[in-house]
Design an enzyme around this catalytic site. Structure first.
Site, PDB file in Angstrom:
ATOM      1  N   SER A 267       0.805  -1.381   0.177  1.00 17.22           N
ATOM      2  CA  SER A 267      -0.140  -0.278   0.794  1.00 17.22           C
ATOM      3  C   SER A 267       0.881   1.356   0.115  1.00 17.22           C
ATOM      4  O   SER A 267       2.543   1.183   0.566  1.00 17.22           O
ATOM      5  CB  SER A 267      -1.652   0.593   1.325  1.00 17.22           C
ATOM      6  OG  SER A 267      -0.200   0.193   2.576  1.00 17.22           O
ATOM      7  N   ASP A 268       0.375   2.090  -0.275  1.00 18.00           N
ATOM      8  CA  ASP A 268       1.016   3.894  -0.531  1.00 18.00           C
ATOM      9  C   ASP A 268       0.149   4.369   1.336  1.00 18.00           C
ATOM     10  O   ASP A 268       0.137   3.837   2.019  1.00 18.00           O
ATOM     11  CB  ASP A 268      -0.374   4.419  -1.235  1.00 18.00           C
ATOM     12  CG  ASP A 268       1.039   6.402  -0.595  1.00 18.00           C
ATOM     13  OD1 ASP A 268       1.875   6.171  -1.631  1.00 18.00           O
ATOM     14  OD2 ASP A 268       0.478   7.011   0.141  1.00 18.00           O
ATOM     15  N   LYS A 269       2.432   4.480   2.108  1.00 22.00           N
ATOM     16  CA  LYS A 269       2.247   4.791   3.122  1.00 22.00           C
ATOM     17  C   LYS A 269       1.177   5.947   3.520  1.00 22.00           C
ATOM     18  O   LYS A 269       0.932   5.812   4.637  1.00 22.00           O
ATOM     19  CB  LYS A 269       3.748   5.195   3.276  1.00 22.00           C
ATOM     20  CG  LYS A 269       4.240   6.851   2.671  1.00 22.00           C
ATOM     21  CD  LYS A 269       5.403   6.595   2.890  1.00 22.00           C
ATOM     22  CE  LYS A 269       6.509   7.785   2.719  1.00 22.00           C
ATOM     23  NZ  LYS A 269       5.288   8.866   3.544  1.00 22.00           N
ATOM     24  N   THR A 270       0.948   7.070   3.132  1.00 24.04           N
ATOM     25  CA  THR A 270       0.511   7.910   3.451  1.00 24.04           C
ATOM     26  C   THR A 270      -0.717   7.779   4.084  1.00 24.04           C
ATOM     27  O   THR A 270      -1.711   7.294   2.532  1.00 24.04           O
ATOM     28  CB  THR A 270       0.515   9.282   2.397  1.00 24.04           C
ATOM     29  OG1 THR A 270       1.983   9.849   2.246  1.00 24.04           O
ATOM     30  CG2 THR A 270      -0.002  10.752   3.225  1.00 24.04           C
ATOM     31  N   THR A 272      -1.672   5.687   5.656  1.00 24.62           N
ATOM     32  CA  THR A 272      -2.434   3.572   5.732  1.00 24.62           C
ATOM     33  C   THR A 272      -1.471   3.729   6.653  1.00 24.62           C
ATOM     34  O   THR A 272      -1.125   3.229   7.571  1.00 24.62           O
ATOM     35  CB  THR A 272      -2.347   3.044   4.528  1.00 24.62           C
ATOM     36  OG1 THR A 272      -2.827   3.493   2.929  1.00 24.62           O
ATOM     37  CG2 THR A 272      -2.326   1.641   4.650  1.00 24.62           C
TER      38      THR A 272
END
Length: 498
Positions: A267-270, A272
């Site tokens: 997943s994208d970190k921001t 999440t």
């Protein structure tokens, strides 16, 4: 396994007329089905209730008047108005944009809001994140206002394309389903072979077919773990309820087991792995350093200083954070620009209420932020320290841009001092120190104008080059919603600036 049990139950009822055995087997099958249906029905009802709560409204021009209708009733060609805090109801091309910024992380993965404008983007193959003249369904407006003409609705939108791809995916059996299926096949092969062998042997001994078949069915049923489906369903139902208490709704029981079998998530970190929030953690004035407690957009926390140094009033430094920002905080939630949200939270920790301060000192003019000059300025009617009426300009922006325009710097020990070699070095050193910590650094400044000679926009743009600034540095920040402004305030030109 359920099908085998049901077939065995029906066979027991007729022609064997073994009523007790047949009823028990049919009851077990129905119990498993009802239990699963009940749990999935509760999940479906919860999802339906959420969908009813989340009906998106759209402000659209109909018959020359602005009307609010459900987004589902929009059609291509409608002209829709949007402002900070709205959810974009459909895909469209911008007709007007005033300081408009839209958070498009759901489509592009970009954590920061994107500045939008009306200038046409050339090239049919332009990536989605670079189409600054377009807005897309289900993205959030974080700043400014605008109008767009609807170009696509429903499944024709970018979000609709994603939904279509998800629906086109073939259903895949969960690991547990595959394992149970494999076990069932093994048991059936073994039980089938044993049943045939038993019937052949018993018939060879001279037993009647009815006696042999009844014994064979009992043997086959005994080989099946008839309680296993009920146990599996109960365990999955328990897991579904535990997830529901944590705020996760599973529409199907199998999804619970699939989630438990997950070994890796990409997943994208921001938003999440992080909270997609920014927090001011440090503030500096020439001669003073401050640490800021608290996290996110909560206003709880203190601004602490180095012991042994004379205390100086911080209101003069916190005012620009509240007034030269559009962010709105409420119960730890923020609407607007991420950077401004952190500044408003910092001001609140220092005792400055942004809402009341904005009402007391309303804007009479403003210079919107633009990437070309990397600053934002707002103008307010107030009294200076001597009680004289002035129009005070508050500025926030990139430290190098404000320093280049400053004529003075505020020193905590001596007050305003000219920007000379020493003060410039101290200022730049502090900026570098904060930057090396991985912080986003902003500076603020102010300048007073004579109300009689004050000329509101657009001519105020020429004032950039002669600030009498009191700059200082801060750290990181989060999103904001423009407050309702007095109708007499001049509006900035409609443009695509952020």
């Amino acid at each position: 396994m359920q099908i085998v049990l049901l077939a065995a139950g029906i066979g027991s009822l007729y022609p064997l007329k073994e009523w007790e055995t047949g009823i028990v087997l049919v009851f077990l099958t129905l119990f498993n089905a009802v239990l699963g249906l009940h749990q999935e029905g509760k999940a479906a009802a919860a999802v339906t209730a959420l969908q009813k709560m989340m009906i998106v409204k759209a402000k659209v021009m109909r018959d020359g008047q602005l009307a609010e209708i459900p987004a589902a009733e929009l059609v291509p060609g409608d002209v829709v108005s949007i402002e900070a805090g709205d959810i974009v109801p459909a895909d469209g091309r911008l007709l007007r944009a005033a300081r408009l910024e839209v958070a498009e992380s759901a489509l592009t993965g970009e954590s920061l809001p994107v500045a939008k404008g009306t200038e046409t983007v050339e090239g049919a193959g332009t990536p989605l994140g670079d189409r600054t003249d377009m807005v897309y369904m289900n993205t959030n407006v974080t700043r400014g206002a605008g109008e767009f003409v609807v170009t696509a609705t429903g499944m024709a939108t970018e979000v609709g394309h994603i939904s279509g791809m998800l629906q086109a995916e073939l259903a895949v059996k969960s690991p547990l389903t595959r394992q149970l299926g494999k076990l069932t096949h093994q048991i059936l092969w073994i039980a089938g072979f044993a049943l045939v062998a038993s019937m052949v042997l018993n018939l060879a001994r001279g037993d009647t077919f009815t006696v042999v078949f009844t014994a064979a069915v009992a043997f086959a049923i005994g080989a099946l773990p008839e309680n296993l489906p009920a146990v599996v369903t109960t365990i999955l139902a328990s897991g579904t309820q535990a997830l529901a208490k944590a705020g996760a709704i599973m529409k199907r029981l199998q999804s619970t087991e699939t989630l438990g079998s997950t070994s890796a998530i990409n997943s994208d970190k921001t938003g999440t792995l992080t909270l997609n929030q920014m927090t001011a953690v440090a503030m500096a004035v020439v001669g003073r350093r401050y640490a800021i407690e608290g996290r996110g957009y909560s206003t709880e926390g203190q601004i602490t200083r180095v012991a042994g140094q004379p205390e100086i009033p911080l209101d003069q430094f916190l005012l620009p954070m509240a007034l030269a920002s559009d962010a709105v905080l409420s119960d730890g939630e923020m609407i607007g620009d991420p950077t401004e949200g952190a500044l408003v939270a910092l001001a609140a920790k220092g005792g400055v209420d942004a809402t009341a301060t904005r009402q007391t000192y309303p804007r009479i003019a403003e210079l919107p932020f633009d990437a070309a000059y990397k600053l934002m300025a707002t103008f307010h009617a107030m009294n200076d320290e001597s009680g004289t009426e002035v129009v005070r300009c508050f500025v926030k922006g990139a430290p190098d841009q404000l320093l280049a325009r400053a004529t003075s710097v505020f020193d905590a020990d001596t007050g305003p001092v000219p920007v000379d070699g020493q003060s410039r070095e101290l200022y730049l050193a502090e900026n570098q120190r904060l930057g090396e910590q991985g912080l986003r650094v902003l500076a603020t400044a102010r300048k007073d104008f004579d109300p009689a000679a004050f000329d509101p926009p657009p001519t105020c743009f020429r004032w950039w080059m002669t600030w009498s600034c009191w700059p200082w540095s801060g750290s990181s920040i989060r999103p904001a919603l423009p407050p309702k402004r007095p109708s007499r305030r001049p509006r900035p030109p409609a443009s695509g600036s952020g």
